[in-house]
Write an enzyme that holds these catalytic residues in place. Structure first.
Site: not given
Ligand code: AMP
Ligand code: MG
Length: 542
Positions: A116, A283
């Protein structure tokens, strides 16, 4: 007029980076060229470019990671480096893309997640090693869902420094090449309490042999894209696990066993150094057993097996320190479900999953024996010794890191006698206690008795104090990336002072060696940090 030519096959100083983009060459791409948020099916990735930023500034780079890639300090402080790793410029042969993956978040299937806010620039070959370069926080992708694709300085400092700290600690991890601020401000509601604030934006260039996650397999399987699942599995075998041989049910099973072992080893290292990942969603699990996605992670200060730094997880404590192995096994079960269509042998997959517990237990026991300077674990004596140790570490707040370092200083000669008082036995460890005044006589008796047993065990082992100290100090770090140190470095960096980020990067290069003049980085958490946000609690906001 002074005319300069830029021949297209040169990249002005970063020629050391030879790209060989296997992921994009060998796997199917999303045919949609536009960058908007969507479900992407039938493909492993979408092609897109990083968003340009207004004022990139280099805060820090890892000289070890740069060297591994063949980059010199001059390369890393050049304008082209800054432009490249802020996403403002692509080098020839780069082929940027974001990948599609899914995952279980806090135990629930979340569907498509994907990169993301991570954009892969390409894969570099150096000395027969393959390194994927990835910008985190370089703008939205088709997988950004409702978020902005950006990252703020505080979380980028945490990711950059912790990746390199873990590497120097000998913990399997993704790496970080650079930390760059973008000049843009990013809106974040850090406490999720309706008070969003603008924060400086930043980009970390992460580096790893590959960024493949359990979730890459899960999304293909969940969608019933079995042909693509097989193609991706065969690709993974060829690129990341070539020693496992040609695609077959046997090599898929061997692969699963290896992923399980790599994951076990990673978690045992976390337990050794006192690291709590904080968000062990599927993930966020690397198939290479690398620590990946540094979010609301934390380091145990006082030894508390129930501690989690993640405020989102404060209720269930699913990802608490002592639960990490169980979660790793649960995550492996989800990976087993994902690849089941390629194997269809329930018992064999179950066998590997069940071996996890035994493998983990034995690796963990050996690790604990090493932390205590005992060498090989001896079941009869050491099981009790270690169980009692974990209990005395909790009688009052005890700094895990300092406890093991000070334990290495115990003098085995003479001190095994029962005549020695508890106070004098405990004296060398006192520095590790947050509130030594809370040690009651009963606590002291418990700790003293444990030390007596430990000294008997050491005496039987017959090592000199010096040899044992060396062995212990090679596995028990003195400098870890303490939560409050991260917070202090962040607060300074947010005012434009990046000295502490670079100072920490330097100290954490040699985490096992006492460094003169750097004693303050080895100190236990000061009282002000006990309940301060960023020090003991972190949200997922990043
Ligand atoms: P995480 O909890 O950081 O592992 O993120 C879970 C999902 O949310 C993943 O697909 C990340 O790429 C997406 N994600 C987290 N923060 C952001 C952001 N600021 N913009 C876009 N996608 C995000
Ligand atoms: Mg992540």
């Amino acid at each position: 007029m002074n005319i300069k030519m830029n021949p297209p096959n040169q990249n002005n100083g970063l020629e050391a980076l030879h790209f060989d983009n296997r992921f994009t060459q060998e796997l199917p791409a999303d045919p949609e060229p536009e960058n908007y948020r969507r479900e992407v099916t039938g493909a492993l990735y979408s092609q897109l470019e990083p968003t340009k930023v207004s004022q990139p500034t280099l805060i820090a780079y890892s000289r070890e990671m740069a060297e591994t890639l063949g980059l010199t300090p001059e390369n890393c402080t050049s304008e082209i480096f800054l432009n490249t790793f802020s996403g403002n410029q692509l080098l020839p042969d780069m082929n940027p893309y974001a990948t599609c993956y899914g995952g279980h978040q806090f135990g629930n299937w979340a569907g498509q997640l994907g990169d993301g806010r991570a954009i892969n620039l390409g894969e570099v070959l150096k000395k027969k090693e393959r390194w994927a370069l990835q910008l985190k926080g370089a703008g939205p992708t088709p997988y950004s869902r409702s978020a902005d694709g950006l990252a703020v300085l505080r979380s980028s400092i945490r990711e950059f420094l912790c990746s390199e700290a873990m590497f120097h600690l000998g913990v399997p991890t993704t790496r970080a090449l650079s930390l760059i601020t973008t000049g843009e401000m990013v809106l974040r509601d850090m406490f999720y309490d309706g008070h969003p604030k603008k924060e400086p934006g930043a980009i970390v260039c992460r580096v790893a042999p590959s960024f493949t996650r359990f979730g890459h397999f899960q999304i293909l399987s969940a969608r019933g894209e079995t042909t693509l699942l097989k193609q991706f599995m065969d690709y993974t075998l060829r690129t990341d696990f070539p020693h496992l041989g040609k695609p077959s049910k046997e090599s898929y099973l061997a692969w699963f066993r290896e992923v399980s072992r790599l994951t076990t080893t990673m978690v045992v290292h976390w337990m050794r150094v006192g690291f709590v990942h904080g968000v062990m969603n599927t993930d966020n699990m690397s198939i290479l057993g690398l620590t990946i996605d540094y979010g609301p992670y934390g380091w145990l200060e006082n030894y508390d097996p129930n501690w989690t730094p993640n405020t989102t997880d404060a209720q269930g404590r699913r990802y608490r320190f002592s639960h990490q192995a169980q979660i790793a096994q649960w995550n492996l079960l989800q990976l087993a479900y994902a690849i089941y269509p390629l194997i269809e042998e329930k018992e064999k997959l179950e066998g590997i999953l069940n071996d996890f517990s035994e493998d983990y237990e034995s690796q963990w026991q050996n690790m604990m024996a090493q932390k205590l300077g005992l060498g090989q674990f001896e079941t009869e004596t050491d099981k009790t010794l270690i169980a009692e140790l974990l209990s005395i570490l909790q009688v009052t707040e005890t700094d895990m890191t300092l406890f093991y370092r000070n334990l290495a200083n115990l003098d085995v000669k003479g001190k095994t006698s029962n005549d020695i008082t508890n106070d004098s036995l405990i004296a060398p460890l006192l520095e590790a206690y947050y509130t030594p005044q809370n040690l009651t006589d009963a606590h002291k008796a418990q700790i003293g008795n444990w030390i007596r047993q430990y000294l008997v065990r050491l005496k039987n082992k017959g090592l000199t104090n010096e040899t044992r100290r060396k062995k212990m100090n090679a596995v028990n770090p003195l400098y870890v990336f303490r939560n409050y140190l991260a917070q202090l470095a962040i607060e300074k960096a947010e005012t434009g002072d990046h000295a502490m980020v670079n100072d920490l990067l330097d100290v954490l290069r040699k985490p096992y060696d006492m460094q003169t003049g750097k004693e303050s980085y080895a100190e236990k958490r000061p009282d002000w940090a006990r309940t301060r946000a960023g020090c003991s609690m972190l949200s997922c906001s990043s």
